[in-house]
Design a protein around this motif. Sequence first.
Motif, PDB file in Angstrom:
ATOM      1  N   LEU A 157       0.836  -1.198   0.000  1.00 45.67           N
ATOM      2  CA  LEU A 157       0.000   0.000   0.000  1.00 45.67           C
ATOM      3  C   LEU A 157       0.872   1.250   0.000  1.00 45.67           C
ATOM      4  CD1 LEU A 157      -2.583  -0.974   2.793  1.00 45.67           C
ATOM      5  CD2 LEU A 157      -2.616  -1.591   0.362  1.00 45.67           C
ATOM      6  N   ASN A 158       0.712   2.089  -1.019  1.00 42.46           N
ATOM      7  CA  ASN A 158       1.335   3.403  -0.996  1.00 42.46           C
ATOM      8  C   ASN A 158       0.304   4.351  -0.405  1.00 42.46           C
ATOM      9  OD1 ASN A 158       2.224   6.079  -1.648  1.00 42.46           O
ATOM     10  ND2 ASN A 158       3.636   5.181  -3.118  1.00 42.46           N
ATOM     11  N   LEU A 185       2.082  -7.491   4.555  1.00 42.49           N
ATOM     12  CA  LEU A 185       1.483  -6.175   4.338  1.00 42.49           C
ATOM     13  C   LEU A 185       2.636  -5.174   4.291  1.00 42.49           C
ATOM     14  CD1 LEU A 185      -0.969  -4.252   4.156  1.00 42.49           C
ATOM     15  CD2 LEU A 185      -0.929  -4.127   6.658  1.00 42.49           C
ATOM     16  N   ASP A 186       2.831  -4.557   3.144  1.00 39.83           N
ATOM     17  CA  ASP A 186       3.991  -3.708   2.875  1.00 39.83           C
ATOM     18  C   ASP A 186       3.524  -2.256   2.755  1.00 39.83           C
ATOM     19  OD1 ASP A 186       6.268  -2.482   1.877  1.00 39.83           O
ATOM     20  OD2 ASP A 186       6.732  -4.079   0.456  1.00 39.83           O
ATOM     21  N   LEU A 214      -3.567   1.107  10.236  1.00 43.93           N
ATOM     22  CA  LEU A 214      -3.332  -0.089   9.433  1.00 43.93           C
ATOM     23  C   LEU A 214      -2.462  -1.099  10.180  1.00 43.93           C
ATOM     24  CD1 LEU A 214      -2.745   1.629   5.979  1.00 43.93           C
ATOM     25  CD2 LEU A 214      -4.495  -0.106   6.430  1.00 43.93           C
ATOM     26  N   VAL A 215      -1.400  -0.619  10.804  1.00 42.70           N
ATOM     27  CA  VAL A 215      -0.485  -1.505  11.526  1.00 42.70           C
ATOM     28  C   VAL A 215      -1.201  -2.177  12.700  1.00 42.70           C
ATOM     29  CG1 VAL A 215       1.570  -1.589  12.989  1.00 42.70           C
ATOM     30  CG2 VAL A 215       1.616  -0.293  10.848  1.00 42.70           C
ATOM     31  N   LYS A 216      -1.874  -1.376  13.525  1.00 42.73           N
ATOM     32  CA  LYS A 216      -2.533  -1.927  14.716  1.00 42.73           C
ATOM     33  C   LYS A 216      -3.628  -2.920  14.350  1.00 42.73           C
ATOM     34  CE  LYS A 216      -3.452   2.067  16.713  1.00 42.73           C
ATOM     35  NZ  LYS A 216      -3.921   3.068  17.727  1.00 42.73           N
ATOM     36  N   MET A 217      -4.457  -2.567  13.389  1.00 38.67           N
ATOM     37  CA  MET A 217      -5.569  -3.437  13.017  1.00 38.67           C
ATOM     38  C   MET A 217      -5.067  -4.725  12.370  1.00 38.67           C
ATOM     39  SD  MET A 217      -8.242  -1.974  14.131  1.00 38.67           S
ATOM     40  CE  MET A 217      -9.553  -2.892  13.312  1.00 38.67           C
ATOM     41  N   ALA A 218      -4.064  -4.608  11.498  1.00 41.43           N
ATOM     42  CA  ALA A 218      -3.534  -5.800  10.820  1.00 41.43           C
ATOM     43  C   ALA A 218      -2.864  -6.740  11.818  1.00 41.43           C
ATOM     44  CB  ALA A 218      -2.546  -5.385   9.731  1.00 41.43           C
ATOM     45  N   ARG A 219      -2.059  -6.185  12.726  1.00 43.95           N
ATOM     46  CA  ARG A 219      -1.383  -7.039  13.704  1.00 43.95           C
ATOM     47  C   ARG A 219      -2.381  -7.684  14.668  1.00 43.95           C
ATOM     48  NH1 ARG A 219       1.859  -9.688  12.782  1.00 43.95           N
ATOM     49  NH2 ARG A 219       3.604  -8.268  12.386  1.00 43.95           N
ATOM     50  N   ILE A 227       5.574  -4.639   6.929  1.00 40.95           N
ATOM     51  CA  ILE A 227       6.777  -3.899   6.559  1.00 40.95           C
ATOM     52  C   ILE A 227       6.517  -2.399   6.597  1.00 40.95           C
ATOM     53  CG2 ILE A 227       8.420  -3.385   4.697  1.00 40.95           C
ATOM     54  CD1 ILE A 227       8.077  -6.224   3.693  1.00 40.95           C
ATOM     55  N   ASP A 228       7.430  -1.690   7.221  1.00 35.61           N
ATOM     56  CA  ASP A 228       7.431  -0.227   7.169  1.00 35.61           C
ATOM     57  C   ASP A 228       8.629   0.199   6.330  1.00 35.61           C
ATOM     58  OD1 ASP A 228       7.417   2.534   7.556  1.00 35.61           O
ATOM     59  OD2 ASP A 228       8.336   2.410   9.546  1.00 35.61           O
ATOM     60  N   ARG A 229       8.374   0.757   5.143  1.00 36.52           N
ATOM     61  CA  ARG A 229       9.467   1.256   4.297  1.00 36.52           C
ATOM     62  C   ARG A 229       9.812   2.664   4.767  1.00 36.52           C
ATOM     63  NH1 ARG A 229      11.059  -2.188   0.446  1.00 36.52           N
ATOM     64  NH2 ARG A 229       9.642  -3.956   0.212  1.00 36.52           N
TER      65      ARG A 229
END
Length: 456
Positions: A140-141, A187-188, A203-208, A221-223
């Motif tokens: 996701l950008n 999830l990138d 996004l991070v909290k809900m996905a994890r 992944i956090d770019r």
Amino acid sequence: SFACPSFWIGRGATIRGEISSVGVGAAESPSTKEEETSSNDDLKSKRQAWSRPDLIGTSLLPTTLSQLESDQEFQSLSKKIAAVGIEGMTKEERAKRRRALEDLGVPNFMQFVSDNCNEVEVKVLKGRQLFRKEPKILQLNIGLYCNQACTHCHVESSPLRKEETMSAEIAARCLHLLQSTPSIDTLDLTGGAPELNGQFRFLVKMARSWAKENNRKLTIIDRCNLTVLLEPNQEDLVDFLKHNEVRVVASLPCYGEDNVDAQRGRGVFQRSIAALLKLNEAGYGSSRYPELSLDLVYNPSGAFLPPGQSSLEVDYKRELMEKFGITFNNLLTITNMPIKRFADYLAKEGKMKEYMELLVNNFNAGTVEGLMCLDTVSVGWDGAIYDCDFNQQLGMGIIGQSQNESHDDKNSTKKQKLYVFDIESLLDLQKYSVRTDNHCFGCTAGTGSSCQGATA
């Protein structure tokens, strides 16, 4: 590539010899203990010198904006975009790449791949088309806003890109697609500086949380551009990433200050080193905490291919440890794609033909099966769906039929650019072939290139 200093090799050989001569479990010699103590003190001193607590909570934005105002190339490019638009710029870039290949007598990408690959061996190749496998990565950008404005940036991010940002509605829909696609294991999140987008932590909290509740193995992944970790109101970001076991993939195109600042902006190197030390302090990059992976990304500073990923990783690990006391897990090498800012650089320097020839001459058929477009789905900040991040920046969306029941004509055979609300699962995209163009030679040159590093 740098060779190990002779004194380091000699010292290591001496220490190993002493341990061997006295036997396993025997007491170390005083000189060995003194050397280890001295080495540890030296590392501690380096880390303290480069940790720069004075930079924490300060912003890079004023420096970046000041540089943009005085950057004639950026100003010229901005005027051009204002005159012809992003779409017009993309068409112009494509025409330059095509002319370069015509001058070299090289056909378009898919014809070239078909002529140089065996369909029996390369199973994703059918009738001069590439067909995707099961999707593994959802990238996701989430926005183009960034506190930096790097010269090589293929998405042309900067502090000026404030409007292109993902909404809460689209972010929630992306999570739905993640949950409805069992094959996705990564999830990138990318940008811009994704951490500066309002949807990043959601996004991070809900996905994890969802992954843990459903016993689903999921890499997030956090770019990261590193400097964002020092920005105001981001003081807790490292702890947030650690708590949610986010893999950090960080940009560091060199381990030398001059090269990094020339490519990424004044003051970026020192902030990047301070950020890496902050990540190390939290446990990132250490074999003791495998869930806290810290990977670095190298991309060339000019019109050449990256060196071998494994050999360059050795150089990076040695130099970063010796100079700054920094550790990390893996180095990823990525080829510069002849699009956007880098395409503008090639055109200005008169090197487009030379660079395209380099990519074509280094075509590697062994990279085709590992192309990231085959198992990655890329989603833009506006919810549009693409085969890869590079196609996204060129506006080359996936064309297909909407699966949405609320679509005006559910039974229509009309094809359109697909958005996240047009599908129910990322598996719905498998029936469509991958869209390719001549920039794709960048992913098949040498050892291959992808957002996950070399592919062959």
